[in-house]
Structure formats: structure tokens, C-alpha cells
Design an enzyme around this catalytic site. Structure first.
Site, PDB file in Angstrom:
ATOM      1  N   CYS A 107       0.694  -1.463  -0.016  1.00 30.99           N
ATOM      2  CA  CYS A 107      -0.060  -0.213   0.134  1.00 30.99           C
ATOM      3  C   CYS A 107       1.044   0.914   0.155  1.00 30.99           C
ATOM      4  CB  CYS A 107      -0.898  -0.300   1.247  1.00 30.99           C
ATOM      5  SG  CYS A 107      -1.624  -1.168   1.008  1.00 30.99           S
ATOM      6  N   HIS A 230      -3.613   6.973   3.276  1.00 35.08           N
ATOM      7  CA  HIS A 230      -3.753   5.915   2.418  1.00 35.08           C
ATOM      8  C   HIS A 230      -5.445   5.318   2.457  1.00 35.08           C
ATOM      9  CE1 HIS A 230      -3.869   1.572   1.311  1.00 35.08           C
ATOM     10  NE2 HIS A 230      -4.027   1.143   2.107  1.00 35.08           N
ATOM     11  N   ASN A 260      -9.965  -0.716  -0.023  1.00 36.02           N
ATOM     12  CA  ASN A 260      -9.054  -0.023   0.223  1.00 36.02           C
ATOM     13  C   ASN A 260      -8.200  -0.441  -0.798  1.00 36.02           C
ATOM     14  OD1 ASN A 260      -6.576  -0.602   0.569  1.00 36.02           O
ATOM     15  ND2 ASN A 260      -6.097  -1.748   2.137  1.00 36.02           N
TER      16      ASN A 260
HETATM   17  N1  ACO Z   1     -19.017  -8.904   8.926  1.00 34.06           N
HETATM   18  C1  ACO Z   1     -19.525  -9.399  10.480  1.00 34.06           C
HETATM   19  N2  ACO Z   1     -17.920  -9.704  10.875  1.00 34.06           N
HETATM   20  C2  ACO Z   1     -16.782 -10.081  10.851  1.00 34.06           C
HETATM   21  C3  ACO Z   1     -16.517  -9.483   9.599  1.00 34.06           C
HETATM   22  C4  ACO Z   1     -17.302  -8.443   8.361  1.00 34.06           C
HETATM   23  N3  ACO Z   1     -16.842  -8.865   7.556  1.00 34.06           N
HETATM   24  N4  ACO Z   1     -15.014  -9.448  10.098  1.00 34.06           N
HETATM   25  C5  ACO Z   1     -15.475  -9.895  10.688  1.00 34.06           C
HETATM   26  N5  ACO Z   1     -15.913 -10.085  11.871  1.00 34.06           N
HETATM   27  C6  ACO Z   1     -16.336 -10.449  13.269  1.00 34.06           C
HETATM   28  C7  ACO Z   1     -15.063 -11.320  13.546  1.00 34.06           C
HETATM   29  O1  ACO Z   1     -15.096 -13.130  12.648  1.00 34.06           O
HETATM   30  C8  ACO Z   1     -15.637 -11.252  15.072  1.00 34.06           C
HETATM   31  O2  ACO Z   1     -15.799 -11.855  15.808  1.00 34.06           O
HETATM   32  P1  ACO Z   1     -15.814 -13.064  16.904  1.00 34.06           P
HETATM   33  O3  ACO Z   1     -16.411 -11.381  18.553  1.00 34.06           O
HETATM   34  O4  ACO Z   1     -17.681 -13.814  17.084  1.00 34.06           O
HETATM   35  O5  ACO Z   1     -14.956 -13.805  16.697  1.00 34.06           O
HETATM   36  C9  ACO Z   1     -16.043  -9.494  15.247  1.00 34.06           C
HETATM   37  O6  ACO Z   1     -16.302  -9.663  14.407  1.00 34.06           O
HETATM   38  C10 ACO Z   1     -15.022  -8.586  15.621  1.00 34.06           C
HETATM   39  O7  ACO Z   1     -14.008  -8.617  15.109  1.00 34.06           O
HETATM   40  P2  ACO Z   1     -12.441  -7.773  15.032  1.00 34.06           P
HETATM   41  O8  ACO Z   1     -11.576  -8.446  14.761  1.00 34.06           O
HETATM   42  O9  ACO Z   1     -12.281  -7.660  16.875  1.00 34.06           O
HETATM   43  O10 ACO Z   1     -13.032  -6.826  14.642  1.00 34.06           O
HETATM   44  P3  ACO Z   1     -11.860  -5.240  14.144  1.00 34.06           P
HETATM   45  O11 ACO Z   1     -12.827  -4.265  15.570  1.00 34.06           O
HETATM   46  O12 ACO Z   1     -10.698  -5.424  14.967  1.00 34.06           O
HETATM   47  O13 ACO Z   1     -12.010  -4.473  12.667  1.00 34.06           O
HETATM   48  C11 ACO Z   1     -10.639  -4.939  10.886  1.00 34.06           C
HETATM   49  C12 ACO Z   1     -11.370  -5.988  12.402  1.00 34.06           C
HETATM   50  C13 ACO Z   1     -11.822  -3.994  10.014  1.00 34.06           C
HETATM   51  C14 ACO Z   1     -10.353  -6.027   9.670  1.00 34.06           C
HETATM   52  C15 ACO Z   1      -9.495  -3.599  11.745  1.00 34.06           C
HETATM   53  O14 ACO Z   1      -9.012  -5.021  12.554  1.00 34.06           O
HETATM   54  C16 ACO Z   1      -8.788  -3.821  10.831  1.00 34.06           C
HETATM   55  O15 ACO Z   1      -9.514  -2.470  10.077  1.00 34.06           O
HETATM   56  N6  ACO Z   1      -7.588  -3.843  10.427  1.00 34.06           N
HETATM   57  C17 ACO Z   1      -6.680  -3.142   9.766  1.00 34.06           C
HETATM   58  C18 ACO Z   1      -6.554  -4.021   8.439  1.00 34.06           C
HETATM   59  C19 ACO Z   1      -6.607  -3.307   7.229  1.00 34.06           C
HETATM   60  O16 ACO Z   1      -6.722  -1.968   7.137  1.00 34.06           O
HETATM   61  N7  ACO Z   1      -5.941  -3.661   5.859  1.00 34.06           N
HETATM   62  C20 ACO Z   1      -5.270  -3.441   5.257  1.00 34.06           C
HETATM   63  C21 ACO Z   1      -4.069  -3.899   4.710  1.00 34.06           C
HETATM   64  S1  ACO Z   1      -2.551  -2.586   5.804  1.00 34.06           S
HETATM   65  C22 ACO Z   1      -3.468  -1.014   5.488  1.00 34.06           C
HETATM   66  O17 ACO Z   1      -3.929  -0.620   4.764  1.00 34.06           O
HETATM   67  C23 ACO Z   1      -3.210  -0.108   6.704  1.00 34.06           C
END
Ligand code: ACO
Length: 303
Positions: A107, A230, A260
Site C-alpha cells: 500500500c 492511504h 482499500n
Molecule cells: N462482518 C461481520 N463480522 C465480522 C466481519 C465481517 N465482515 N469480519 C470479522 N467479523 C467478526 C469477527 O469474526 C469477530 O467475531 P467474534 O468476536 O465472534 O470472533 C468480530 O467481527 C470482531 O472482529 P475484530 O477482528 O475484533 O474486529 P475489529 O474491530 O478489529 O475490526 C478490522 C476488524 C476492520 C479488519 C480492523 O482490525 C482493521 O481495519 N484493521 C486494519 C486492516 C487493514 O486496514 N488492512 C489493510 C491492509 S494494510 C493497510 O492498508 C494499512
């Protein structure tokens, strides 16, 4: 004479997939995706190739610059269609250039490319660079994995960079391979990610890169007209905005529309902001990104 972003172009596929569309395919909800990420929809290439998107964005930037050839084409992508030839060489068949090559910085690819373009323009006989960020991330996604597939989109953004009015006032790039297993895609496999870890590092790394870039440019956040981060997640952007004490109205956000798009995210946002008149010539702007590797960086530009 400085370094000038002479023009910007972009391309996204026709096919829009909304959160509601995803609700009918996987166990997710518009409410979950919106509150966790700020994303409402993404463009997914069903008929366009990675090359089509890169060529279209590149040609738009070339037309806007009123140029029909450049010295160098640099393509940043993490979703190439072939190991070789490079995507840049394929683009070169359609846009004339002396030589062309790809860079792999996930990214942060567009920022790394900008840094490389600056070095070529300042210390070689090259006078122009076409820098393209292009991604077909949909080809790397496991569409049954709700924790990743909702986050990404396809598209391309491009910039023609020449010597001229404007400048890159500072540009700082970093990487740390210690985190290679937190966000990656192995050959012939899907993208894998530890979302929580990525989130933490994204905020921390972009914050420190922005501070260093501002200091090197001898500027404070108040001197900056527009910040283009980003576009990965609205919560990452909002936390960064708070930590850097930025005026939220100066931070450009379009993650809701594109999700993204990795290396394409910053040039697509720059294109939109410029077309809308939010980004203006002579503005001092701050760009920042973080991606798999980890790679991260920031740049201060006089646009
Ligand atoms: N829909 C519904 N529920 C979901 C989904 C979905 N799409 N995805 C995950 N869940 C559930 C999980 O299974 C979990 O359930 P559980 O508690 O029963 O186990 C629950 O939601 C909570 O999941 P978390 O992982 O705690 O959610 P979090 O608040 O951390 O959000 C997310 C997840 C959105 C991926 C976040 O961690 C994030 O944005 N991280 C950054 C990732 C990113 O941006 N990556 C891109 C590449 S790097 C960059 O560009 C910077």
C-alpha cells in the site's frame, strides 16, 4: 526548479459491489462494515485486467499533461498478473517510454514510487516519469473470508511527474521485515492478514512518518492545506487525525466509495481532490501510507 506533479489520472472498473450486495453472499452486514471500516462500496473488476486499469489511468494522466511519451514508467502494484514481464513493461507497449519497471511496496507503493521518481529526476538525465499505482486486489481475495474480502477494491491511479513548478519538500520511507507474516499473499494463495495488528502498526507508523516528514520540511500541521492518507479504514484515518492534531476538514477521505485499493489509493484520492478543487496548485500537502512488509512513509509536497 523543483519536482512537479504535472497531472493525475485514474480508472476504476464499472462494476460496483455495495455492502448490501455482500450481505447476500457472506455472513456480514452493512452495519458491521460501515462502523468498523467506513466502507460502503468498492469497485470490482469483472472484465477489466490489471493492465487495462493501469493503461487507462496512465493514458488519462498523459492526456492531461499533454504528453505522448515519458522517460520512465514506474508501476506500483501488489497484485501483478505475471511474475514477469513487469506490469510497467506491458503498459509501455501502450505508452511510449525509454524504460519501465515495477516496484513492490504494497500500500506504500505510490509513495515509494514518488521517492524513486524524485531521485531519477534530480540525479539522472530523465525529465519525466509516469508513476502508476494499479491493483486488482479482488484476484487475491478469498470471497468466503469475511474478515478480509469486505476491505478491498480494484482500481488505478497515475501521475505524470516532471521537473517544474512545485516540489517534494520531504519524503521519508521505512520498512520492517520483522512483520512480514502479519499481512501477506503467497504465490497462488489468498491475501492473509491479522487485522488488529495491522491497525495498531498503521496508526503508529504513519503518525511517526508524518511527524518526521513535517519536521524535515520545516513545517507544522497548520501549514498543511490537505492531508491525503492511504485509504484503508476510516478508524485508522480518524485516529491518525487525532494523534497528529490535524483539522479533520483538511483530511481527504474516500474509503467509503473505493475501499482499500492499496497502491492506487493515494493517486485516486489526489485525482478526486484535484478535480473537486479541494487540492489546489501551490498547496502544501501531506501524503502518508502503510502496507504489508511492513512498509510505510510520508511525503510533504508543494503541489
Ligand atoms: N462482518 C461481520 N463480522 C465480522 C466481519 C465481517 N465482515 N469480519 C470479522 N467479523 C467478526 C469477527 O469474526 C469477530 O467475531 P467474534 O468476536 O465472534 O470472533 C468480530 O467481527 C470482531 O472482529 P475484530 O477482528 O475484533 O474486529 P475489529 O474491530 O478489529 O475490526 C478490522 C476488524 C476492520 C479488519 C480492523 O482490525 C482493521 O481495519 N484493521 C486494519 C486492516 C487493514 O486496514 N488492512 C489493510 C491492509 S494494510 C493497510 O492498508 C494499512
Amino acid at each position: 526548479m523543483g519536482i512537479c506533479i504535472k497531472s493525475i489520472g485514474m480508472y476504476v472498473p464499472d462494476n460496483v459491489i455495495t455492502n448490501k450486495d455482500l450481505e447476500s453472499k457472506i455472513n456480514t452486514s452493512d452495519e458491521w462494515i460501515t462502523t468498523r471500516t467506513g466502507i460502503k462500496q468498492r469497485y470490482i473488476a469483472d472484465k477489466e485486467s490489471l493492465y487495462d486499469m493501469a493503461i487507462k489511468a496512465g493514458k488519462m494522466a498523459m492526456e492531461k499533461a499533454n504528453m505522448d511519451e515519458v522517460d520512465i514508467i514506474i508501476v506500483a502494484t501488489l497484485s501483478p498478473e505475471t511474475l514477469f514481464p513487469s506490469t510497467a513493461c506491458v503498459v509501455q507497449e501502450h505508452i511510449k517510454a525509454r524504460f519501465a519497471f515495477d516496484i513492490s511496496a504494497a500500500c506504500s507503493g505510490f509513495l515509494y514510487g514518488l521517492d524513486i521518481a524524485k531521485v531519477y529526476l534530480e540525479s539522472s538525465n530523465a525529465n519525466s516519469v509516469l508513476l502508476i499505482g494499479t491493483e486488482k486486489l479482488s484476484s487475491l481475495l478469498d470471497w468466503s473470508d469475511r474478515s478480509t474480502c469486505v476491505l478491498f477494491g480494484d482500481g488505478a491511479g497515475a501521475a505524470v511527474i516532471t521537473k517544474g513548478e512545485g516540489d517534494i519538500l520531504s519524503s521519508v520511507m521505512f520498512s520492517d521485515g520483522k512483520y512480514k507474516d502479519i499481512l501477506y499473499a503467497k504465490r497462488c494463495d489468498y491475501l492473509k492478514m491479522n487485522g488488529k495488528e495491522v491497525f495498531k502498526h498503521a496508526v503508529r507508523n504513519m503518525e511517526s512518518a508524518c511527524k518526521i516528514a513535517l519536521e524535515k520540511a520545516n513545517l507544522t500541521p497548520e501549514d498543511i492545506s490537505l492531508v491525503i492518507p492511504h485509504q484503508a479504514n476510516i478508524r485508522i484515518i480518524n485516529t491518525l487525525t487525532e494523534r497528529l492534531n490535524l483539522d479533520p476538514s483538511k483530511v481527504y477521505v474516500n474509503v467509503n466509495k473505493y475501499a482499500n485499493t492499496s497502491a492506487a489509493s493515494i493517486p485516486i484520492a489526489m485525482y478526486e481532490a484535484f478535480e473537486k478543487g479541494i487540492l489546489k496548485r501551490k498547496d502544501k500537502i501531506l501524503l502518508t501510507a502503510m502496507g504489508g512488509g511492513f512498509t510505510w512513509g510520508a511525503a510533504v509536497l508543494e503541489f
